[in-house]
Design a protein around this motif. Structure first.
Motif, short mmCIF file in Angstrom:
data_model
loop_
_atom_site.label_atom_id
_atom_site.label_comp_id
_atom_site.label_asym_id
_atom_site.label_seq_id
_atom_site.Cartn_x
_atom_site.Cartn_y
_atom_site.Cartn_z
N TYR A 162 0.88 -1.18 0.00
CA TYR A 162 0.00 0.00 0.00
C TYR A 162 0.91 1.23 0.00
CZ TYR A 162 -4.47 2.39 0.95
OH TYR A 162 -5.61 3.17 0.85
N LEU A 163 0.86 2.00 -1.07
CA LEU A 163 1.67 3.22 -1.15
C LEU A 163 0.86 4.39 -0.61
CD1 LEU A 163 4.42 4.41 -2.20
CD2 LEU A 163 3.08 5.24 -4.13
N HIS A 164 1.27 4.90 0.53
CA HIS A 164 0.56 5.98 1.21
C HIS A 164 1.30 7.30 0.99
CE1 HIS A 164 -0.92 8.40 4.62
NE2 HIS A 164 -1.99 7.65 4.55
N PRO A 165 0.59 8.42 0.98
CA PRO A 165 1.29 9.70 0.83
C PRO A 165 2.22 10.00 2.01
CG PRO A 165 -1.06 9.96 0.42
CD PRO A 165 -0.87 8.60 1.00
N GLY A 166 3.21 10.79 1.72
CA GLY A 166 4.07 11.37 2.75
C GLY A 166 4.20 12.85 2.47
N TYR A 176 6.09 25.44 -3.01
CA TYR A 176 4.71 25.35 -3.48
C TYR A 176 3.64 25.52 -2.41
CZ TYR A 176 6.56 23.41 -7.86
OH TYR A 176 7.23 23.21 -9.04
N TYR A 177 4.00 25.27 -1.15
CA TYR A 177 2.96 25.15 -0.12
C TYR A 177 3.19 26.07 1.06
CZ TYR A 177 2.17 20.92 -2.85
OH TYR A 177 1.96 20.03 -3.88
N GLY A 191 -3.11 16.98 3.45
CA GLY A 191 -4.35 16.27 3.21
C GLY A 191 -5.29 16.83 2.17
N THR A 192 -5.08 18.06 1.70
CA THR A 192 -5.98 18.57 0.66
C THR A 192 -5.41 18.40 -0.74
OG1 THR A 192 -5.09 20.82 0.82
CG2 THR A 192 -7.02 20.28 2.19
N PHE A 193 -4.09 18.49 -0.88
CA PHE A 193 -3.53 18.38 -2.23
C PHE A 193 -2.10 17.86 -2.27
CE2 PHE A 193 -1.67 19.84 -6.24
CZ PHE A 193 -2.58 19.28 -7.13
N GLY A 194 -1.19 18.48 -1.52
CA GLY A 194 0.24 18.24 -1.71
C GLY A 194 0.66 16.80 -1.65
N TRP A 195 0.21 16.09 -0.61
CA TRP A 195 0.72 14.73 -0.51
C TRP A 195 0.05 13.79 -1.51
CZ3 TRP A 195 -0.41 12.46 5.03
CH2 TRP A 195 -1.79 12.34 5.22
N HIS A 196 -1.14 14.11 -2.00
CA HIS A 196 -1.78 13.26 -3.01
C HIS A 196 -1.06 13.40 -4.35
CE1 HIS A 196 -4.70 12.65 0.04
NE2 HIS A 196 -5.05 13.92 0.04
N TYR A 197 -0.76 14.63 -4.71
CA TYR A 197 0.01 14.87 -5.93
C TYR A 197 1.36 14.17 -5.84
CZ TYR A 197 2.56 17.53 -9.50
OH TYR A 197 3.31 17.89 -10.58
N ASP A 198 2.00 14.25 -4.68
CA ASP A 198 3.32 13.67 -4.48
C ASP A 198 3.27 12.15 -4.59
OD1 ASP A 198 6.15 14.47 -3.58
OD2 ASP A 198 5.66 12.87 -2.16
N ALA A 199 2.25 11.52 -3.98
CA ALA A 199 2.13 10.07 -4.06
C ALA A 199 1.82 9.61 -5.48
CB ALA A 199 1.04 9.58 -3.10
N ARG A 219 2.03 -6.09 -6.71
CA ARG A 219 0.70 -5.50 -6.54
C ARG A 219 0.83 -4.28 -5.63
NH1 ARG A 219 0.36 -8.05 -10.36
NH2 ARG A 219 -0.90 -9.91 -10.76
N LEU A 220 0.36 -3.15 -6.12
CA LEU A 220 0.40 -1.89 -5.38
C LEU A 220 -1.02 -1.42 -5.12
CD1 LEU A 220 2.94 -0.06 -4.66
CD2 LEU A 220 2.11 1.46 -6.44
N ILE A 221 -1.25 -0.84 -3.95
CA ILE A 221 -2.55 -0.27 -3.62
C ILE A 221 -2.35 1.24 -3.44
CG2 ILE A 221 -4.53 -0.30 -2.07
CD1 ILE A 221 -3.63 -3.09 -1.15
N LEU A 222 -3.22 2.02 -4.08
CA LEU A 222 -3.19 3.48 -3.98
C LEU A 222 -4.48 3.95 -3.35
CD1 LEU A 222 -1.94 5.04 -7.34
CD2 LEU A 222 -0.86 5.21 -5.10
N GLY A 223 -4.38 4.80 -2.35
CA GLY A 223 -5.57 5.37 -1.73
C GLY A 223 -6.04 6.63 -2.41
N HIS A 224 -7.07 7.24 -1.82
CA HIS A 224 -7.57 8.55 -2.22
C HIS A 224 -7.85 8.60 -3.73
CE1 HIS A 224 -4.76 8.98 1.27
NE2 HIS A 224 -5.91 9.35 1.80
N TRP A 225 -8.53 7.53 -4.20
CA TRP A 225 -8.94 7.40 -5.60
C TRP A 225 -7.77 7.54 -6.58
CZ3 TRP A 225 -13.17 4.93 -5.61
CH2 TRP A 225 -14.18 5.19 -4.68
N GLY A 226 -6.63 6.95 -6.20
CA GLY A 226 -5.52 6.91 -7.13
C GLY A 226 -4.58 8.09 -7.06
N GLU A 227 -4.68 8.87 -5.96
CA GLU A 227 -3.73 9.95 -5.71
C GLU A 227 -3.57 10.88 -6.92
OE1 GLU A 227 -3.24 10.23 -2.79
OE2 GLU A 227 -2.86 8.32 -1.77
#
Length: 329
Positions: A162-166, A176-177, A191-199, A219-227
């Protein structure tokens, strides 16, 4: 309908102590949130309170994972010293609550060879169902060849990662932030954008680096609808003619990658994901305790989803059960 949730976080006192030693001021936003906020008691709870919250949300089984940044911001020696005790503590909680808790291994990614060995132990001896890792380790993106020992072990075990954002690396965060005040800056970066884009970018880098060509059964799992990246596959396809990959980039998402909502209860995003990768690539996750579930919210999301009954069952439990059944112990 049995309902599994795959992005369900915890923390331990020992990990918190290690974070404080590394960063006494808890400058990293997610550490501060985990250590000193309203979610801290829920993260530390590996017992009755967590089970009660699952019951309230309608979740039957939670696959638990150490919250970000895990051990990935520590030096290698300290990370290695903590990975086995963290996994042993989680395994004990799983034994106390059979059928309610399952586990993803915590890995010391600053020491990839030791992390790969621990993944084998966690799957083979503790009965875990893979591992959760965060998108960078000490500022290094996880596509780097130094981390491929982990992917080799995961493929050999047929255990998902499971690849989670950091939190994005410091230079990116600063560029940028920043500029809107600490609270807005921190949330923009996480939690609103930066780490999803990064993941999402990390997954693209893994594909472009040839990780899935080298390990075709990974096999990789991506959260947040595919980051984020799942929504740009048609645009990303422009890279296909520039690479020497074995398949178009979108095909890796349909063959190697699973998607979860990661607590974003959006039927709009579900419909897009269904059209893009199909029901057989989607599973459920609530992102507890960072998303506070309302009574029955998890089950209600799936019960009201615009899908067939067969697809509803796939998302709720069948995809996960089939994935777990293929793990080599």
């Amino acid at each position: 309908m049995k309902l599994y949730a795959l992005e369900e976080h915890f923390v331990t006192d020992d990990v918190v102590d290690a974070w404080r030693r590394r960063d006494p001021g808890l400058a990293e936003p997610m550490m501060k949130w985990a250590v000193a906020s309203e979610v801290t008691p829920a993260l530390l709870d590996l017992g009755g309170g967590r089970v009660a919250a699952m019951d309230d949300a309608g979740i039957d089984t939670a696959v638990l994972s150490l919250t970000t940044p895990g051990l990935q911001n520590l030096d290698a020696a300290e990370a290695v010293a903590l990975q086995a005790p963290t996994n042993d503590l989680l395994a004990a909680a799983v034994r106390r609550h059979p059928g309610r808790f399952e586990g993803f291994a915590t890995l010391a990614t600053p020491a990839p060879s030791a992390a790969a060995d621990e993944l084998r132990r966690a799957v083979g001896e503790l009965g875990f169902h893979g591992a959760l890792v965060n998108a960078n380790s000490g500022g290094r993106s996880l596509d780097a060849p130094e981390f491929w020992d982990i992917y080799e072990a995961a493929e050999d075990l047929r255990a998902p990662v499971y690849l989670h954002p950091g939190v994005p690396v410091a230079a990116v965060t600063e560029a940028y932030y920043r500029g809107f005040g600490t609270r807005v800056d921190d949330m923009l970066a996480t939690g609103t954008f930066g780490w999803h884009y990064d993941a999402g970018l990390t997954v693209l880098r893994m594909i472009l680096a040839g990780v899935f060509d080298r390990f075709p059964d990974l096999r990789l799992i991506l959260g947040h609808w595919g980051e984020v990246v799942l929504f740009y596959l048609d645009r990303v396809a422009a890279l296909d003619r520039l690479t020497e990959l074995r398949r178009p980039i979108a095909e890796y998402f349909r063959a190697n990658i699973f998607i979860t909502p990661g607590g974003i209860s959006s039927h709009k995003y579900l419909r897009w994901s269904l059209e893009t990768v199909g029901a057989e690539r989607i599973m459920y996750a609530s992102d507890h305790p960072f998303n506070r579930e309302r009574a029955g919210s998890a089950r209600h999301f799936l019960e009201q989803a615009p899908v067939s009954e067969a697809d509803r069952e796939r998302i709720a439990h069948r995809n996960w059960e089939e994935l777990v059944a293929g793990i080599r112990r």
